[in-house]
Design a protein around this motif. Structure first.
Motif, short mmCIF file in Angstrom:
data_model
loop_
_atom_site.label_atom_id
_atom_site.label_comp_id
_atom_site.label_asym_id
_atom_site.label_seq_id
_atom_site.Cartn_x
_atom_site.Cartn_y
_atom_site.Cartn_z
N GLU A 288 -5.06 42.16 4.29
CA GLU A 288 -4.93 42.89 3.03
C GLU A 288 -4.06 42.12 2.04
OE1 GLU A 288 -6.59 45.34 2.06
OE2 GLU A 288 -7.56 45.83 3.96
N ARG A 291 -6.35 39.59 0.59
CA ARG A 291 -7.28 40.18 -0.38
C ARG A 291 -6.56 40.49 -1.70
NH1 ARG A 291 -11.54 44.79 1.25
NH2 ARG A 291 -9.73 45.79 2.18
N MET A 294 -6.31 37.37 -3.65
CA MET A 294 -7.59 37.01 -4.27
C MET A 294 -7.77 37.72 -5.61
SD MET A 294 -10.23 37.05 -1.05
CE MET A 294 -11.63 37.04 -2.17
N ARG A 302 -5.37 32.01 -4.68
CA ARG A 302 -6.53 31.84 -3.80
C ARG A 302 -6.24 30.85 -2.67
NH1 ARG A 302 -9.56 32.31 -8.65
NH2 ARG A 302 -9.60 30.05 -8.92
N PHE A 309 -6.29 33.43 5.64
CA PHE A 309 -7.53 33.66 6.37
C PHE A 309 -7.72 32.63 7.49
CE2 PHE A 309 -9.04 35.32 2.04
CZ PHE A 309 -8.48 36.56 2.28
N PRO A 321 -13.83 40.35 9.12
CA PRO A 321 -13.36 40.44 7.73
C PRO A 321 -12.73 39.15 7.22
CG PRO A 321 -12.76 42.43 8.92
CD PRO A 321 -13.27 41.46 9.93
N LEU A 325 -13.91 37.34 3.73
CA LEU A 325 -13.03 37.06 2.61
C LEU A 325 -12.81 35.57 2.42
CD1 LEU A 325 -10.38 39.92 2.97
CD2 LEU A 325 -12.37 39.80 1.47
N GLN A 326 -12.83 34.81 3.49
CA GLN A 326 -12.69 33.36 3.36
C GLN A 326 -13.84 32.78 2.54
OE1 GLN A 326 -13.39 30.73 6.81
NE2 GLN A 326 -11.32 29.92 6.47
N ARG A 328 -15.73 34.45 0.38
CA ARG A 328 -15.64 34.94 -1.00
C ARG A 328 -14.56 34.18 -1.78
NH1 ARG A 328 -15.91 41.48 0.27
NH2 ARG A 328 -18.03 41.45 1.15
N ALA A 329 -13.44 33.89 -1.11
CA ALA A 329 -12.38 33.15 -1.79
C ALA A 329 -12.84 31.74 -2.15
CB ALA A 329 -11.13 33.09 -0.90
#
Length: 506
Positions: A288, A291, A294, A302, A309, A321, A325-326, A328-329
């Motif tokens: 979290e 995130r 991010m 980032r 991550f 997760p 997120l990795q 997406r980042a």
């Protein structure tokens, strides 16, 4: 139900089994302190009785010694009595000696009588206080019994009666505030707990209940403040304290502080399985934090998120997760190939349908459906069982979306032959038949799924607590775990058993 009367003796013993630890904790402590005071008072009384006996023996011995001395001194003496002018008196020496001893004895006896009277008064006062305390304790126990039954209004009334008699009764203020909170009267709950704080400024139970009050009101910062005051009284803390601090800090998105609190919570754990669960929760808190970084939309944030991550995946290569997120980042950072690599690596490591969906959605939105189809085919070599059939269903739906009707129909019919009965598969086959103009076939399939229409929407289930979710979420609110929510295919795509009878076709 008939209310318990004051003569109900066994009820007072049942409360210690029925009431919660939070309700009975302060009361038990107060009772223990009362027992210590009673023991000390009994010891002091025994000491005073022994002193009186020694005093009387000393007086008796002094009188005998004085009389013996007087018989040995019969001479006449003259002494002056103070006055203006002084008077002269002639008498025997033994009379003077006897009068002096008599005055000493009378003074000693008077002092002894005063001490005995004071002791008698203290005993009377203590008995009166004990009687009052017993009455108040019985009222508190009746209030606790009402609280256990769920009758918090009656419980609050009992505690208020006690407070009218004894405004310094700490446990009554605490229990009364708890009853008011259970009734939803937070203003009164905080008022009573604040009064309890006035009685015991450093009481850990008082700060504990105030923290609960402010947490109910959503004032998490003040709740944390009271828990910190409780921690200042006992710096070692306990498991419950650090867990509550962690949750309150997480509610404020103070992820660093929440991670610190969880770290202290883990240090107090000794059971291996509990430590594993707590460490998994700590990874979720760090996720979290990543995130949140991010969302800052800066290069530095980032990069820090990517570092988080990477460390999470090093600690747990199955943490879905973190892969999501990795990727997406990296995508937000302009590294499209890195994002695709992260999702692909995650699929290979976890066989996750959600990662596959993320990768396919990326290709589709990028205008490259061939790569999306290729990703499905590659993933189906890795993903087997129910999840593998779910992946094939996703491929069929992608074919349908791309107007590749024959390919979609072939995949769906192949799935239909592998599963006992799936309303979802049947529904999409019906839609394809309808698009091909096969209305009679479509109608037959639609009639098959009328009674199972509620199963057309996908259901996600937590693997840890079995809680259902309408869509994919990284964090299960029911059990507090991250990365345990998966697509539930247990009923939708069950494999046909050997010699099993297929669902009837209309």
């Amino acid at each position: 139900m008939k209310a318990p009367t004051r003569s109900a003796g066994p009820a007072s013993r049942r409360f210690h089994w029925l009431a919660s630890r939070r309700f009975l904790g302060p009361h038990c402590a107060l009772s223990a302190r009362s027992d210590k005071k009673q023991t000390a008072a009994d010891g002091k009384e025994a000491h005073m009785s022994l002193r009186n006996l020694v005093t009387l023996l000393a007086v008796f011995g002094t009188v005998l010694l004085g009389l013996w001395t007087a018989t040995l001194n019969t001479d006449q003496v003259t002494f002056r009595v103070p006055g203006f002018p002084p008077d002269e008196v002639q008498t025997s020496l033994w009379v003077v000696t006897f009068l002096a001893i008599l005055l000493g004895v009378l003074g000693t006896l008077l002092y002894t009588v005063l001490l005995s009277s004071k002791a008698a008064f203290m005993r009377w006062r203590r008995k009166r206080v004990d009687l009052k305390t017993a009455e108040d304790t019985e009222l508190i126990q009746l209030g606790l019994a009402a609280a256990v039954r769920g009758d918090h209004q009656t419980a609050l009334q009992q505690f208020e009666i006690v407070l009218q008699k004894d405004p310094e009764r700490l446990s009554a203020w605490i229990y009364g505030g708890n009853a008011a909170r259970a009734l939803g009267n937070m203003e009164k709950a905080i008022e009573m707990h604040m009064r309890a704080r006035g009685v015991a400024p450093n009481g850990s139970d008082v700060h504990d209940e105030l923290a609960r009050d402010f947490a109910v009101l959503g004032k998490y910062a003040r709740a944390v403040g009271h828990l910190e005051q409780r921690l200042s009284v006992n710096p070692k803390g306990d498991l419950e304290l650090f867990a509550r601090m962690r949750d309150l800090l997480a509610a404020q998105c103070l992820w660093d502080d929440a991670c610190d609190a969880q770290g202290k919570h883990i240090k107090l754990l000794h059971d291996a399985s509990e430590r594993r669960d707590a460490e998994a929760l700590a990874r979720g808190l760090r996720l979290e934090k990543g995130r949140a970084l991010m969302e800052q939309s800066t290069m530095e944030a980032r990069q820090e998120a990517l570092s988080i991550f990477a460390s999470l995946l090093k600690a747990d290569p199955q943490f879905v997760p973190a892969y999501l997120l990795q990727g997406r980042a990296r995508f937000d950072d302009g590294d499209v190939d890195g994002a695709v690599n992260a999702w692909t690596k995650g699929i290979a490591a976890t066989r996750s349908l959600e990662l596959l969906n993320e990768l396919v959605t990326h290709y589709f939105e990028a205008g490259d459906p061939e790569q999306a189809i290729r990703a499905f085919h590659q993933s189906m070599e890795l993903i087997t069982g129910e999840d593998g059939r779910a992946a094939r269903l996703g491929l069929a739906l992608l074919y349908s979306r791309l107007e590749m009707i024959e390919e979609a129909k072939a995949e769906l019919e192949h799935l239909e032959s592998e599963v006992e009965f799936s309303p979802t598969v049947t529904y999409h086959l019906a839609k394809l038949s309808e698009r091909q103009g096969e209305n009679e076939t479509a109608a037959k399939r639609f009639r098959q799924i009328i009674q199972a229409a509620s199963l057309l929407e996908p259901i996600y289930c937590c693997e840890h607590c079995n809680a259902n979710h309408p869509c994919y979420v990284m964090h299960c609110e029911e059990c507090g775990r991250w990365g345990t929510v998966v697509l539930d295919t247990s009923e939708e795509l069950q494999e046909v058993e050997a010699q099993a009878v297929r669902a009837p076709r209309i």
